[in-house]
Design an enzyme around this catalytic site. Structure first.
Site, PDB file in Angstrom:
ATOM      1  N   GLY A   1       9.736  -2.141   0.495  1.00 52.77           N
ATOM      2  CA  GLY A   1      10.804  -2.011   1.505  1.00 52.77           C
ATOM      3  C   GLY A   1      10.244  -1.841   2.896  1.00 52.77           C
TER       4      GLY A   1
ATOM      5  N   LYS B   1       0.816  -1.229   0.000  1.00 54.46           N
ATOM      6  CA  LYS B   1       0.000   0.000   0.000  1.00 54.46           C
ATOM      7  C   LYS B   1       0.844   1.271   0.000  1.00 54.46           C
ATOM      8  CE  LYS B   1      -0.590   0.345   5.027  1.00 54.46           C
ATOM      9  NZ  LYS B   1      -1.522   0.440   6.139  1.00 54.46           N
TER      10      LYS B   1
ATOM     11  N   GLY C   1       7.455  -0.162  21.876  1.00 54.43           N
ATOM     12  CA  GLY C   1       7.390  -1.370  21.060  1.00 54.43           C
ATOM     13  C   GLY C   1       6.502  -1.207  19.846  1.00 54.43           C
ATOM     14  N   ARG C   2       6.421  -2.281  19.074  1.00 60.05           N
ATOM     15  CA  ARG C   2       5.666  -2.249  17.826  1.00 60.05           C
ATOM     16  C   ARG C   2       4.573  -3.318  17.848  1.00 60.05           C
ATOM     17  NH1 ARG C   2       7.535   1.034  14.103  1.00 60.05           N
ATOM     18  NH2 ARG C   2       6.516  -0.064  12.397  1.00 60.05           N
TER      19      ARG C   2
ATOM     20  N   GLU D   1      11.555   3.792  31.889  1.00 58.26           N
ATOM     21  CA  GLU D   1      11.319   2.379  31.587  1.00 58.26           C
ATOM     22  C   GLU D   1      10.624   1.712  32.774  1.00 58.26           C
ATOM     23  OE1 GLU D   1      10.718  -1.137  30.631  1.00 58.26           O
ATOM     24  OE2 GLU D   1      11.699  -0.044  29.011  1.00 58.26           O
TER      25      GLU D   1
ATOM     26  N   HIS E   1      44.904 -10.200  14.390  1.00 57.56           N
ATOM     27  CA  HIS E   1      45.315  -9.221  15.400  1.00 57.56           C
ATOM     28  C   HIS E   1      45.852  -7.978  14.693  1.00 57.56           C
ATOM     29  CE1 HIS E   1      47.152  -7.640  19.076  1.00 57.56           C
ATOM     30  NE2 HIS E   1      48.237  -7.409  18.358  1.00 57.56           N
TER      31      HIS E   1
END
Length: 459
Positions: free
Chosen positions: A41, A37, A263-264, A199, A436
């Protein structure tokens, strides 16, 4: 009469999961219609992973400029030109979008622009046109969640709104200390904003291993990113000049904006799923391990399936389902084996089980862990980063979990996922020679130590 077209596969949603399913199905010789829609992507490319990482890279450049003298480089930091940052971000998205459109064309699939709805078990309707598939893949993705009673708008913004800001706010309160919250906190702090994270759970990035949370909290304190954990949001008011956020503790905080990063949620409402017999719980489509919905020929992938909400999980799901439809019998995607990266500064990378999860799965007395401090890693010293690599193993058995904190540690999760998913023993990884000086060497050093032969760390 409604016009109708018939395909082997109809995919509803052109984000990470949807376009991966469509491309792979086309590669396997199936006829494909892909319905989207908005833009091919989806969230990841246009409103999520790619734009946020562009902001975080600009933030890294800002910090490097500010701190250049410690490396003997004289540079002057004059500030952030947010319209120019957005131009760089949008140009990056534009190049990738163009490439994706080219891939869609090369795969010779039918790209349908418009909002689709499942109107039968095997049919998606878009603007009066019906597309029937022998198989249908639901891939409608996710949206930015809010909290009950918390109205978005004005100075109360989502991550999508935050990506469009044409200025750096003086101050921001971020509701949510998960991936999205800490990434925006990190970028905005580097850009010069005052940031406070709120949080409700006891620690930042609460789904990560506790050691990662502690390290991130230490780093954020040092960067003067404020955070309040274990406190609940109770309300917000706003006017032309800013927001006032109330906490259940009675405390009030003020800032220019409130970013809601709690959040989603899955995009499934009103799309006809349940009417066709698809089981939906709390908005998520319930599937078996092979991503079948239980309705013949109907699959679901990506963020609408309960579990990790990650673009690369969507890619894996999409490719899996296409191969399943083509009869190739692919191996199911297991969430614990998927690498996870949080791109704040310092980065957090993990794969497999956390210490707590491993102890719950195998018993505390059957699990051992080791932390290798990046203070012993030459490249980390050169970069000026701090952190660790933590390995979690079954006693006398394979490595079942990896977590790392430090600059650029997301780039190390590739080897870590091979170690965890191939059930490597520490002794086997210890035999491999790591270049290294690289940060990758920290994985080698950690496995040497876990195998009982530490080189640049104490036993």
């Amino acid at each position: 009469m409604v016009a109708e077209s018939v395909y082997d596969v109809v995919v509803l949603g052109g984000g990470s999961g949807g376009y991966a399913a469509a491309f792979r199905a086309a590669e396997l010789g199936l006829s494909v219609a892909l319905v989207e829609k908005d833009k091919l992507g989806g969230t990841c490319l246009h409103k999520g992973c790619i734009p946020t990482k562009a902001l975080l890279h600009a933030a890294e450049v800002a910090d490097a400029t500010r701190e250049s003298e410690q490396f003997g480089v004289k540079a002057t930091f004059e500030g952030i030109d947010m319209p120019a940052v957005n131009k760089y971000k949008d140009a990056t998205i534009g190049r990738l979008y163009k490439g994706l459109q080219g891939l869609a064309k090369a795969h010779k699939l039918t790209l349908v622009e418009g909002e689709g709805k499942l109107v039968a078990r095997d049919t998606v309707e878009v603007d009066g046109q019906r597309y029937t598939g022998k198989n249908v893949v639901l891939a409608t993705g996710s949206y930015s969640r809010s909290l009950p009673g918390l109205e978005l708008g004005g100075r109360v913004i989502t991550s999508e709104n935050a990506l469009q800001l044409d200025h750096v706010p003086d101050s921001v309160i971020i509701l949510g200390g998960g991936v999205i919250g800490v990434e925006f906190a990190s970028a905005w702090k580097s850009f010069g904003a005052d940031v406070t994270i709120v949080e409700a759970l006891p620690r930042l990035v609460p789904v990560e291993d506790e050691a990662a949370s502690k390290a991130l909290e230490r780093a954020f304190r040092k960067r003067k990113i404020a955070f309040k954990t274990g406190v609940r949001f109770s309300g917000v008011t706003q006017d032309d000049s800013g927001v006032t956020v109330s906490l259940e503790s009675g405390e009030q905080l003020t800032a220019d904006y409130l970013l809601v990063a709690v959040g989603r949620g899955p995009v499934t409402a009103g799309l006809g799923y349940e009417e066709q017999g698809v089981k939906v719980e709390r908005g998520f489509v319930i599937t078996d391990e092979r991503l079948r919905t239980g309705v013949e020929g109907l699959y679901a992938v990506g963020d609408i399936v309960p579990g990790l909400q990650l673009a690369h999980r969507g890619f894996a799901h999409g490719m899996f389902v296409a191969e399943q439809i083509a009869g190739l019998n692919p191996v199911p995607v297991v969430d614990s084996g998927i690498p996870r990266v949080t791109y704040c500064d310092p980065e957090i990378a993990s794969v497999g089980l956390s210490q707590k999860q491993a102890e719950e799965a195998y018993g505390a007395d059957q699990v051992e862990s080791l932390e290798y401090n990046l203070a012993g890693n030459g490249k980390s010293q050169i970069l000026g980063t701090q952190g660790f690599v933590k390995l979690i193993r079954r006693k006398d058995g394979p490595v079942v979990g990896f977590v790392a904190v430090g600059a650029r540690m997301g780039e190390q999760v590739g080897e870590a996922q091979l170690i965890v998913n191939w059930e490597a023993l520490p002794e086997e990884v210890a035999q491999l020679v790591h270049a290294h000086p690289t940060q990758n060497e920290s994985l080698g050093e950690a496995h040497l130590a876990l195998a009982g032969k530490p080189l640049h760390s104490h036993a």
